[in-house]
Structure formats: C-alpha cells, structure tokens
Design an enzyme around this catalytic site. Sequence first.
Site, short mmCIF file in Angstrom:
data_model
loop_
_atom_site.label_atom_id
_atom_site.label_comp_id
_atom_site.label_asym_id
_atom_site.label_seq_id
_atom_site.Cartn_x
_atom_site.Cartn_y
_atom_site.Cartn_z
N GLU A 195 -0.50 4.83 -0.43
CA GLU A 195 -1.29 6.05 -0.65
C GLU A 195 -0.42 7.27 -0.46
O GLU A 195 0.38 7.34 0.47
CB GLU A 195 -2.48 6.08 0.32
N TYR B 177 0.86 -1.20 0.00
CA TYR B 177 0.00 0.00 0.00
C TYR B 177 0.89 1.24 0.00
O TYR B 177 1.85 1.30 0.76
CB TYR B 177 -0.89 0.03 1.25
N ASP C 7 -6.12 13.00 -25.21
CA ASP C 7 -6.14 11.60 -24.75
C ASP C 7 -5.46 10.79 -25.86
O ASP C 7 -6.06 10.51 -26.89
CB ASP C 7 -7.61 11.17 -24.56
N LYS D 292 -1.94 -0.05 -24.94
CA LYS D 292 -2.35 -0.22 -26.35
C LYS D 292 -1.08 -0.24 -27.22
O LYS D 292 -0.27 -1.14 -27.07
CB LYS D 292 -3.34 0.89 -26.72
N ARG E 208 -1.93 -2.87 -18.24
CA ARG E 208 -3.17 -2.07 -18.26
C ARG E 208 -3.05 -1.03 -17.15
O ARG E 208 -3.09 -1.35 -15.98
CB ARG E 208 -4.38 -2.96 -17.99
N THR F 17 -3.57 5.62 -21.77
CA THR F 17 -3.44 4.29 -21.21
C THR F 17 -2.03 3.83 -21.58
O THR F 17 -1.36 4.45 -22.41
CB THR F 17 -4.47 3.30 -21.78
N1 DSN Z 1 -11.81 -0.07 -24.79
C1 DSN Z 1 -10.84 0.80 -25.41
C2 DSN Z 1 -10.80 0.64 -26.87
O1 DSN Z 1 -11.00 -0.48 -27.30
O2 DSN Z 1 -10.55 1.57 -27.60
C3 DSN Z 1 -11.04 2.20 -25.00
O3 DSN Z 1 -11.30 2.28 -23.64
#
Ligand code: DSN
Length: 391
Positions: free
Chosen positions: A48, A46, A196, A225, A231, A222
């Site tokens: 925080e 933890y 984003d 990707k 993730r 994120t």
């Molecule tokens: N679920 C993601 C996507 O497939 O683009 C976005 O959050």
Amino acid sequence: MKDKQIEKLIKAEEKRQKEVINLIASENYVSKDVLEALGSVFTNKYAEGYADARYYGGNEIVDELEKLCIDWALKLFKLSSRKWAVNVQPLSGSPANLAVYLALVSPNGKIMGMELSHGGHLTHGHKVSASGKFWQQISYGVDKKTEQLNYDEIKKIALKEKPDIIVAGFTAYPRKIDWKKFREIADACGAYLMVDMSHIAGLVAGGVHSSPFPYADMVTTTTHKTLRGPRSGMIFSRIDKRELNKKIDKAVFPGLQGGPHINQIAGIAVALKEAMTPEFKKYSKQIIVNTKTLAQELKKLGWRIVSGGTDNHLLLIDVVESTSGKLSGKEASARLEKEGIIVNKNTIPFDVRNPADPSGLRLGTAAETTRGKKEKDFIKIAQSIDQILRK
Ligand code: DSN
C-alpha cells in the site's frame, strides 16, 4: 499442481482457448513471459502506498519494479516524465475510470460519455454503474445515418449541459476518433477531457491509431486488450498546476483501493516492453488489415456492417437486418459458439432490442492476429460465419 480439480479446469480452459476461434474484441493471448510475471512471487507482497512511500516494510524491490513499469509506460507512449505521470495500480479499467471521477468530479457532477448502446462503457456514466449512481450521466451517441461520431452534435450537447468531464474512447466503436475535436469541445464548455483508450491502447502504441496524448488531460486504459498484457489498468495524467496526478494517486489509494497487485504490475511491465518492439508494430498493422478484410468479406456475403466498415480492431454486424429478422445477436452468438467461433452479442446504435438479446454481434481480430492469422484466414473465418448463420 496438487489440487487436481483446479488443475483439470486450467488444462480444460487451455485446451478450449487453443481449439476455438476467438473473436472477442476485448481479449488477447499474453506471452509466456507475461504469464510468468503474473504467477510470480510478487503476488505475495503487500505494498500500500507508492514507491518510496509505502505503509509496509520489505518493498525495496517492489519500488524498483513499479518505477520501471512507470518509466516503460511513459516511454511506450512517447511521454516526458516532466509532463506526464502514470499510475499503474488500478486493478482494471473500471476502477481506473472511477478513480478519475473520484479525484476530479464532485458528487453528482456531470460525466459526459457515450450511450452504452452506441458503444460506450458502463463506467462512462451508465445508471447501473457506480459512475451513474454517484454522478450524473450526460450521454451522447453516434449519428443515426452514418453511425459515426457527429462532433457538431456532441458540441451542442456539451455547450448546453456544461459537463465537468467529457469521456472519449469506446468499447464498441469501429471508427477512428478525432481527439482534437474532442479537445475543442472540452475547451468550449470548460470540461476535463478524459480518454479511455482501453480498446485501442495497442493500436496507439503500434502507431496505427492517432495518439490521444497531445489532447487529453487524462488517459485511462486497460492493459489486456490490444495492448496484450495482463488484466489490469493504468491512468496517465498531465503534470501541471492543476495537480491532476496527485489527486488521481490519492483517489486510487487510499480513495478506492488497498494494496496494489504487484504481480499484475510486473505483468504490465513485461507487456509494455514487448509493445516497444518492431514485432508489435507489425502485429498492430496486421490487426487493422485483418479487421478490414473480415469486414469486406462479410459485406460481400450480404452482412450489414455498422457504419459501413472499420478502422480499428473490431466491427459490428447488424444480424437482425442482415437475416431479415430470422436471427438475433443472442441466437447468432450461440450458433457460432457451438461451431467453435467465440464472439459477443452486442447492441447496435439505436437498437430497438435489449442488451440481453440485442440486434448485433461484435467481432474483434486482436486475439487471432496474435496467433498469426492473416488476411486469407479472415476470409475463411467470414465464410464460416456466413455458412453457420445462414444454415
Ligand atoms: N468488457 C470489456 C469489453 O468487452 O469491451 C469492457 O469492459
């Protein structure tokens, strides 16, 4: 593993992932090192708070890790630590976006983001997401004819609506984005510009998509990707007298989250370091070549590609028009899955069908490019898609 039921499921998923052709535009295959970091003992801790200011003891090693991750995030995107801060604690992309709104937009303020059905994300103000329940969405879309961004139209909407924040960066937009134009629009209406870059972070890191950093106030992403990490999520913000970074830190913790997932932060750090290598640059270039090849071959075979092509890691097929109404996106996706090709059904701009059974498919090449696929493989994939859907 002692629990045989779960072990069996892990093995089965591993086998499934190996056997299919994965064209989900938002997925990728992480390295063994990223997996190792995710499965490390950091999951037990933890922490925080932030480095050197925690609410629990025993965090000296975690502090070192989080500082390293921050350094590498700035280094990867060529940012000076005097001008940019980064918060590496968001649990994923949606909490990262919510934290920015919580920090900077008053309740019921205006978030101007792209319409979901045109390629925006739920957290860009859609009414079913918290971003559309606690704030108002002012939406923009793509041009009906070109199916691409029309910056003059976006500017008109922004000047009329005077949003508090403009969100650029999308989940199903296959074209390059002109960040400078978005900056001009945000300046013209006095809004923050949030980018984003979740989908294209790896392409930005690899130098095959222009960087939003010279123009944005905040950049969220994120990490799983095209960036090929675990993730998770990150928020970059400019350091200046507006104190965006301090407000964002407070919004992430304690505003929205409790303890950060330290094993994820370790995984991000590993992925960031991997993304600095010449191999990653080569990888991101190959993604672009592969997607263009896939689009060209599908076009040759008579499939309508939304906007006429692609500049990034994904493309959209208009299934309904290409099959003269014989197949929908849902049916096409199910048929492909039966034959081991995994895609997702997707709305296309101005879709008259609903998101549960839309007109299109979204295909991405990042995951299969990680597995070493090249142009010739994507020509074969296009031919298989065509054969399966025209049977
Ligand atoms: N679920 C993601 C996507 O497939 O683009 C976005 O959050």
